[in-house]
Design an enzyme around this catalytic site. Structure first.
Site, PDB file in Angstrom:
ATOM      1  N   ASN A 192       0.805  -1.213   0.000  1.00  0.00           N
ATOM      2  CA  ASN A 192       0.000   0.000   0.000  1.00  0.00           C
ATOM      3  C   ASN A 192       0.848   1.278   0.000  1.00  0.00           C
ATOM      4  O   ASN A 192       2.007   1.254  -0.400  1.00  0.00           O
ATOM      5  CB  ASN A 192      -1.041   0.002   1.113  1.00  0.00           C
ATOM      6  N   ARG A 193       0.254   2.391   0.428  1.00  0.00           N
ATOM      7  CA  ARG A 193       0.827   3.699   0.126  1.00  0.00           C
ATOM      8  C   ARG A 193       1.669   4.311   1.246  1.00  0.00           C
ATOM      9  O   ARG A 193       1.369   4.123   2.425  1.00  0.00           O
ATOM     10  CB  ARG A 193      -0.310   4.688  -0.212  1.00  0.00           C
ATOM     11  N   HIS A 253       2.842   0.182  -3.200  1.00  0.00           N
ATOM     12  CA  HIS A 253       3.256  -1.211  -3.403  1.00  0.00           C
ATOM     13  C   HIS A 253       4.733  -1.361  -3.812  1.00  0.00           C
ATOM     14  O   HIS A 253       5.069  -2.148  -4.706  1.00  0.00           O
ATOM     15  CB  HIS A 253       2.368  -1.878  -4.456  1.00  0.00           C
ATOM     16  N   HIS A 284      -1.204 -10.032  -3.096  1.00  0.00           N
ATOM     17  CA  HIS A 284      -2.248  -9.230  -3.747  1.00  0.00           C
ATOM     18  C   HIS A 284      -3.155 -10.055  -4.675  1.00  0.00           C
ATOM     19  O   HIS A 284      -3.590  -9.575  -5.729  1.00  0.00           O
ATOM     20  CB  HIS A 284      -1.583  -8.088  -4.522  1.00  0.00           C
ATOM     21  N   TYR A 323      -6.325 -11.497  -6.348  1.00  0.00           N
ATOM     22  CA  TYR A 323      -7.729 -11.114  -6.518  1.00  0.00           C
ATOM     23  C   TYR A 323      -8.538 -12.407  -6.617  1.00  0.00           C
ATOM     24  O   TYR A 323      -8.301 -13.217  -7.520  1.00  0.00           O
ATOM     25  CB  TYR A 323      -7.951 -10.370  -7.835  1.00  0.00           C
ATOM     26  N   ASP A 370     -11.611   0.172  -0.566  1.00  0.00           N
ATOM     27  CA  ASP A 370     -10.173   0.171  -0.799  1.00  0.00           C
ATOM     28  C   ASP A 370      -9.537   0.776   0.447  1.00  0.00           C
ATOM     29  O   ASP A 370      -8.911   1.821   0.399  1.00  0.00           O
ATOM     30  CB  ASP A 370      -9.845   0.991  -2.069  1.00  0.00           C
ATOM     31  N   GLN A 404      -6.091  -4.843   4.052  1.00  0.00           N
ATOM     32  CA  GLN A 404      -6.608  -3.950   3.028  1.00  0.00           C
ATOM     33  C   GLN A 404      -7.620  -4.751   2.232  1.00  0.00           C
ATOM     34  O   GLN A 404      -7.270  -5.737   1.579  1.00  0.00           O
ATOM     35  CB  GLN A 404      -5.464  -3.467   2.113  1.00  0.00           C
ATOM     36  N   GLU A 456      -5.662  -8.117   1.593  1.00  0.00           N
ATOM     37  CA  GLU A 456      -4.218  -7.974   1.718  1.00  0.00           C
ATOM     38  C   GLU A 456      -3.863  -7.734   3.180  1.00  0.00           C
ATOM     39  O   GLU A 456      -4.011  -6.623   3.684  1.00  0.00           O
ATOM     40  CB  GLU A 456      -3.741  -6.795   0.864  1.00  0.00           C
TER      41      GLU A 456
HETATM   42  C1  GLA Z   1      -4.350  -1.850  -3.422  1.00  0.00           C
HETATM   43  C2  GLA Z   1      -4.575  -0.401  -3.303  1.00  0.00           C
HETATM   44  C3  GLA Z   1      -5.499   0.010  -4.358  1.00  0.00           C
HETATM   45  C4  GLA Z   1      -4.942  -0.357  -5.688  1.00  0.00           C
HETATM   46  C5  GLA Z   1      -4.775  -1.791  -5.771  1.00  0.00           C
HETATM   47  C6  GLA Z   1      -4.177  -2.184  -7.084  1.00  0.00           C
HETATM   48  O1  GLA Z   1      -5.362  -2.578  -2.938  1.00  0.00           O
HETATM   49  O2  GLA Z   1      -5.051   0.000  -2.064  1.00  0.00           O
HETATM   50  O3  GLA Z   1      -5.710   1.364  -4.252  1.00  0.00           O
HETATM   51  O4  GLA Z   1      -3.725   0.219  -5.862  1.00  0.00           O
HETATM   52  O5  GLA Z   1      -3.954  -2.217  -4.728  1.00  0.00           O
HETATM   53  O6  GLA Z   1      -4.793  -1.580  -8.165  1.00  0.00           O
END
Ligand code: GLA
Length: 393
Positions: free
Chosen positions: A121-122, A147, A221, A223, A293, A330, A358
């Site tokens: 994440n950020r 990421h 990550h 999906y 998100d 997340q 996540e």
């Molecule tokens: C994470 C982030 C999202 C996005 C996805 C990938 O979950 O929080 O904002 O970046 O990865 O697209």
């Protein structure tokens, strides 16, 4: 005397009988164990060439199978490219989003199936301070670092080795992230171990050591779409998250710092509910995420490995349980998917056709002192585990 003799022979007969029975049952124990190892303890590890990167690196694919489920993992990004599990009727199908070729993973992967590092994440404004030193990271998501940067652990080729022990088997992936890579301090030696257990659990153990004080926050990550039909949104999946609190975010999806109660909000997944129920609610936080998100602040953080979330798809009967020792998860509902990427086997990935759970420390922790620390010191070992357990009901 005669009677005694008879008794003696009767005794001998019974004793021999018992002995032979016990030998037999031992043997049949062996046999059934052998049989178990065929029926219940199937260990399949297969390796094959998956492709070659543009800079000439060989990428292998490993298939792990336990007789009931199978998972394909490639050494590029440690990506889970396919995960095949039974539905309630026993139909084994792939339930994770991904691509059919390495070139697609390299060209434009929204982190499908990938290992994420050094930081899941950020990190706000792509910068953080450690011991008075400012570290400048790569800004790859507006002003922020996401990421791990432009070449995170999802885009490197890992070194793989197979292992097998009593309880599990799988692969160990290692990668040395050099001092300064994507702006992070310290040579970071990372090992991620994927283990497949006999009860359809895929375990991910993340370990790292550094030679300089640094920050680290690894995650996975994948999906999921438990329907196995990638043309269908995941809105009908019923999700529970064991969290009383979540982290509201700003417009760039950086946590505001406050731990907010989920009570009375679309973020309340304490009781299982369909993802779609409130995903379009008239709620500022939902609007910022274009859906979910966000990072949930998991309960029982001092309990180590515990159940943190579940996802159930009634149509197929497939259920995923996520267990982890991490403080956060997340929950991302594939809001940025927009129908432009080609799905495995054809079609495209429309918005919300996959969801991610996540497990990790909170986003932007290096800049938010009140959050659990993500600092790793030389001499210490980063070690965290998450398990994905698949059942049907
Ligand atoms: C994470 C982030 C999202 C996005 C996805 C990938 O979950 O929080 O904002 O970046 O990865 O697209």
């Amino acid at each position: 005397m005669k009677k005694l003799n008879i008794n003696f022979y009767a005794f001998l007969f019974i004793a021999l009988g018992l002995l032979s029975f016990s030998c037999k049952s031992d043997k049949s124990g062996d046999e059934s164990q052998e049989k178990d190892s065929v029926v219940m303890k199937t260990i399949k590890i297969e390796k094959k060439l998956y492709g070659t990167t543009p800079d000439g690196k060989t990428v292998d694919q490993y298939t792990l199978g336990n007789g009931s489920m199978e998972v394909d993992i490639i050494t590029y990004g440690g990506i889970i490219t396919s995960l095949r599990i039974p539905d309630k009727q026993g139909n084994v199908q792939d339930v994770v989003l991904g691509f059919d070729s390495l070139s697609e993973y390299i060209a434009n992967n929204p982190y499908f199936g990938a290992l994420i590092g050094r930081y899941g994440n950020r990190i706000a404004n792509a910068t953080f301070k450690l011991d008075g030193v400012d570290y400048k990271l790569v800004a790859n998501n507006g002003p922020n670092h996401l990421h791990g940067g432009t070449k995170g652990f999802d885009k490197v080729v890992w070194t793989a080795s197979e292992f097998e022990n009593e309880d599990a088997f799988g692969i160990k992936l290692t990668y040395l992230s050099a001092d300064g890579e994507e702006g992070y301090p310290g040579n970071l030696e990372v090992t991620v171990t994927y283990s497949l257990l006999q009860d359809n659990t895929l375990e991910v153990l993340y370990e790292a050591v550094t030679d300089k004080k640094t920050v680290v926050n690894l995650t996975q990550h994948t999906y999921f779409n438990l329907s196995a039909d990638f043309s269908k949104p995941i809105l009908d999946h019923e999700v529970s998250i064991n969290a009383d609190l979540y982290l509201p975010v700003d417009e760039t999806l950086i946590p505001l710092g406050e731990l907010a109660s989920v009570e009375g909000t679309p973020f309340d997944f304490r009781a299982s509910k369909k993802i779609g129920n409130e995903i379009d609610a008239d709620n500022e936080q939902i609007k910022r995420g274009l859906g979910y998100d966000h990072c949930w602040v998991l309960n029982e953080q001092d309990q180590g490995m515990r159940s943190v979330a579940t996802a159930y798809h009634a149509g197929s009967g497939r259920q995923l349980e996520v267990l982890s020792d991490e403080p956060g998860v997340q929950f991302y509902t594939g809001n940025f998917l927009d129908g432009t990427l080609t799905a495995k086997g054809g079609g495209t990935y429309a918005q919300r056709t996959g969801f991610c759970l996540e497990t990790q420390h909170y986003p932007d922790s290096p800049n938010q002192e009140q959050f659990p620390s993500v600092v790793l010191e030389p001499g210490d070992k980063y070690s965290t585990k998450t398990a994905f357990k698949f059942t049907t009901k």
